[in-house]
Design a protein around this motif. Structure first.
Motif, PDB file in Angstrom:
ATOM      1  N   GLN A  69       1.071  -1.129   0.139  1.00 26.02           N
ATOM      2  CA  GLN A  69      -0.009  -0.317  -0.155  1.00 26.02           C
ATOM      3  C   GLN A  69       0.647   1.599  -0.570  1.00 26.02           C
ATOM      4  O   GLN A  69       0.361   2.236  -0.305  1.00 26.02           O
ATOM      5  N   ARG A  76      -4.896  -3.841  -4.681  1.00 26.72           N
ATOM      6  CA  ARG A  76      -6.294  -4.051  -4.273  1.00 26.72           C
ATOM      7  C   ARG A  76      -6.130  -5.612  -3.675  1.00 26.72           C
ATOM      8  O   ARG A  76      -6.790  -6.389  -3.393  1.00 26.72           O
ATOM      9  N   GLY A  77      -4.727  -5.914  -2.893  1.00 23.92           N
ATOM     10  CA  GLY A  77      -4.318  -6.721  -1.777  1.00 23.92           C
ATOM     11  C   GLY A  77      -4.648  -6.744  -0.715  1.00 23.92           C
ATOM     12  O   GLY A  77      -5.937  -5.767  -0.595  1.00 23.92           O
ATOM     13  N   THR A  78      -3.860  -7.608   0.065  1.00 18.77           N
ATOM     14  CA  THR A  78      -4.917  -6.932   1.144  1.00 18.77           C
ATOM     15  C   THR A  78      -3.490  -6.193   1.550  1.00 18.77           C
ATOM     16  O   THR A  78      -2.384  -6.385   2.120  1.00 18.77           O
ATOM     17  N   ALA A  79      -3.746  -5.944   3.125  1.00 17.11           N
ATOM     18  CA  ALA A  79      -3.154  -4.841   3.635  1.00 17.11           C
ATOM     19  C   ALA A  79      -1.421  -5.060   4.338  1.00 17.11           C
ATOM     20  O   ALA A  79      -0.715  -4.662   4.578  1.00 17.11           O
ATOM     21  N   HIS A  80      -1.206  -6.066   4.823  1.00 21.55           N
ATOM     22  CA  HIS A  80      -0.185  -6.408   4.981  1.00 21.55           C
ATOM     23  C   HIS A  80       0.967  -7.385   4.020  1.00 21.55           C
ATOM     24  O   HIS A  80       2.005  -8.008   4.171  1.00 21.55           O
ATOM     25  N   ASP A  81       0.355  -6.913   2.658  1.00 22.74           N
ATOM     26  CA  ASP A  81       1.243  -7.632   1.414  1.00 22.74           C
ATOM     27  C   ASP A  81       2.560  -6.768   0.911  1.00 22.74           C
ATOM     28  O   ASP A  81       2.359  -5.892   1.862  1.00 22.74           O
TER      29      ASP A  81
ATOM     30  N   ARG B 144      -1.924 -10.897  -6.749  1.00 19.99           N
ATOM     31  CA  ARG B 144      -3.207 -11.969  -6.615  1.00 19.99           C
ATOM     32  C   ARG B 144      -3.773 -12.292  -7.847  1.00 19.99           C
ATOM     33  O   ARG B 144      -3.594 -13.416  -7.772  1.00 19.99           O
ATOM     34  N   ASP B 156      -7.245 -13.283   1.468  1.00 23.31           N
ATOM     35  CA  ASP B 156      -6.811 -12.564   1.983  1.00 23.31           C
ATOM     36  C   ASP B 156      -6.273 -12.827   3.271  1.00 23.31           C
ATOM     37  O   ASP B 156      -4.950 -12.098   4.340  1.00 23.31           O
ATOM     38  N   SER B 157      -6.047 -13.772   4.189  1.00 19.74           N
ATOM     39  CA  SER B 157      -5.872 -13.978   5.442  1.00 19.74           C
ATOM     40  C   SER B 157      -4.146 -14.566   5.247  1.00 19.74           C
ATOM     41  O   SER B 157      -3.683 -14.159   6.181  1.00 19.74           O
TER      42      SER B 157
END
Lengths: 95, 207, 109
Positions: A69, A76-81, B144, B156-157
């Motif tokens: 991010q 558009r993935g998750t915040a921890h990527d 992804r 997502d996890s």
């Protein structure tokens, strides 16, 4: 030989610079903030080697971890990527 | 020569083809000149081609299977990938190998956005898609979505760590050992480990 | 494709692009020979050229050629240019030898 200026866990920023010629700092990382994941070692400077010179003085090389991010505000993935990028020390500034 | 980007050049010349491609002619001419000048010999060249042919993903798969079955080796591999592979008799040349481990909840994948850096000593030369504009462009920005195109849908996890191989390190993904494989031998385990699993665009499956 | 000043044609991380086509092909002998040539030239005992010079040469091919040429075409184009720059081979001997190679291959000598 240069002593490494940064240690794992330190937050750094990639310098903004847009010179022509051979560099190994990807465009998308410039100006971005990340955390040093590890010191990879001391390596000859590719920006010199690319032009047939010795690559001395050698430079510390780090793996720096960036939150997706931070790199792409619309990620558009998750915040921890994350993305890990290898960067030579002269491209990094302390924060 | 107006080819679209990412066109795959096959350069298959049928038997008896009469035209020699410009770049093939350049390769032959440069090699001949260098051999004549004594920079290297024709034998050196032949040996190098053979060595390249001997480098296949089977080497990487053997490393992974050993790591799955030998905790001390796995610890050594994660600490110093190059030294651990050399301890198995694998020629690593100048490669500085970093092994990144998939664990429950963490998935790793490798790209080289600037060129096509790849752990060739363990996987052989990279596939065309690894060197392609779509993979190199998108793998850092929408990884992804790219993984989903390979059929790998991460929950997502799961934390997704992409490694952009920009400098002197080369990366190998150590996948998770699939459940239900406790009875398999090291050789049978290695057979489950595909090249794509070690790049991080796939995960191994139990037989 | 981008017009951002200071961004090399090769520096494509994050740019829009189409789907990844899972293409691969068995490398042809001439491609393996380009690879072997490079490995021999960068070998520590010779160090005729460096990987960094190879990359600089590829990046300098320009946007059109970078996307038009195949991977090993880019390699041999760059290797050759650097060998000429360094005086390892001359442009003239290369031109003559390429014609000789083609003539041999095409059976005209």
């Amino acid at each position: 030989m240069t002593a490494a200026r940064f240690t794992p866990g330190m937050t750094v920023r990639v310098r903004r610079a847009f010179q022509p010629g051979h560099v190994r700092t990807p465009y998308y990382a410039r100006g971005k903030r990340g955390v040093v994941e590890r010191l990879c070692g001391i390596f000859a400077n590719p920006e010199e080697l690319a032009y047939g010179r010795s690559g001395e003085p050698k430079l510390p090389l780090y793996r720096v971890r960036f939150a997706q991010q931070e790199l792409w505000p619309d990620y558009r993935g998750t915040a921890h990527d994350t993305v890990d990028i290898e960067l030579y020390e002269h491209w990094l500034e302390p924060i | 020569m107006a080819e679209p980007p990412d066109h795959n050049h096959d350069h298959h010349h049928p038997e008896g083809a009469v035209r020699l491609d410009y770049y093939e002619a350049m390769q032959l001419a440069v090699a001949e000149l260098l051999i004549e000048k004594g920079i290297f010999s024709a034998d050196d060249m032949r040996r190098e081609v053979e060595a390249m042919q001997a480098r296949t993903p089977a080497k990487g798969a053997a490393v992974v299977a050993r790591a799955w079955t030998d905790p001390a080796f796995k610890a050594a591999l994660l600490k110093n990938g190059t030294a651990a592979c050399e301890s198995l008799g694998i020629e690593m040349g100048p490669t500085h190998l970093v092994v990144v481990e998939n664990t429950p909840g963490v998935h790793n994948a490798v790209v080289c956005t600037l060129c096509s850096c790849y752990p060739r000593m363990l996987l052989g030369p990279p596939p065309d898609w690894y060197k392609s504009r779509p993979y190199r462009s998108r793998m850092v920005r929408e990884p992804r979505a790219v993984l989903a195109e390979f059929g790998l849908r991460l929950p997502d996890s799961t934390v997704l760590r992409v490694h952009d191989s920009t400098a002197d390190m080369r990366y190998l993904v150590l996948p998770e050992r699939p459940a239900g494989t406790t009875s398999l031998s090291e050789g049978a385990l290695a057979a489950l480990v595909t090249r794509d699993c070690m790049i991080g665009v796939a995960v191994p499956k139990a037989p | 494709m981008t017009n951002e000043p200071g961004r090399g044609v090769h520096d494509m991380g994050g740019l829009p692009a189409g789907p990844v086509k899972p293409n691969e092909h068995d490398y042809a002998m001439w491609e393996r020979q380009v690879d072997a040539l490079m490995v021999l030239l960068i070998n520590k005992s010779r160090r005729v050229i460096t990987v960094d010079e190879l990359r600089r040469g590829i990046e300098g091919l320009g946007a059109g050629a970078y996307d038009r040429l195949s991977y090993y075409e880019r390699w041999i184009a760059s290797i050759t240019q650097i060998l000429i720059e360094k005086g390892v081979i001359t442009n003239d001997e290369l031109g003559r030898r390429m014609e000789a190679v083609k003539a041999r291959f095409e059976g005209t000598t």
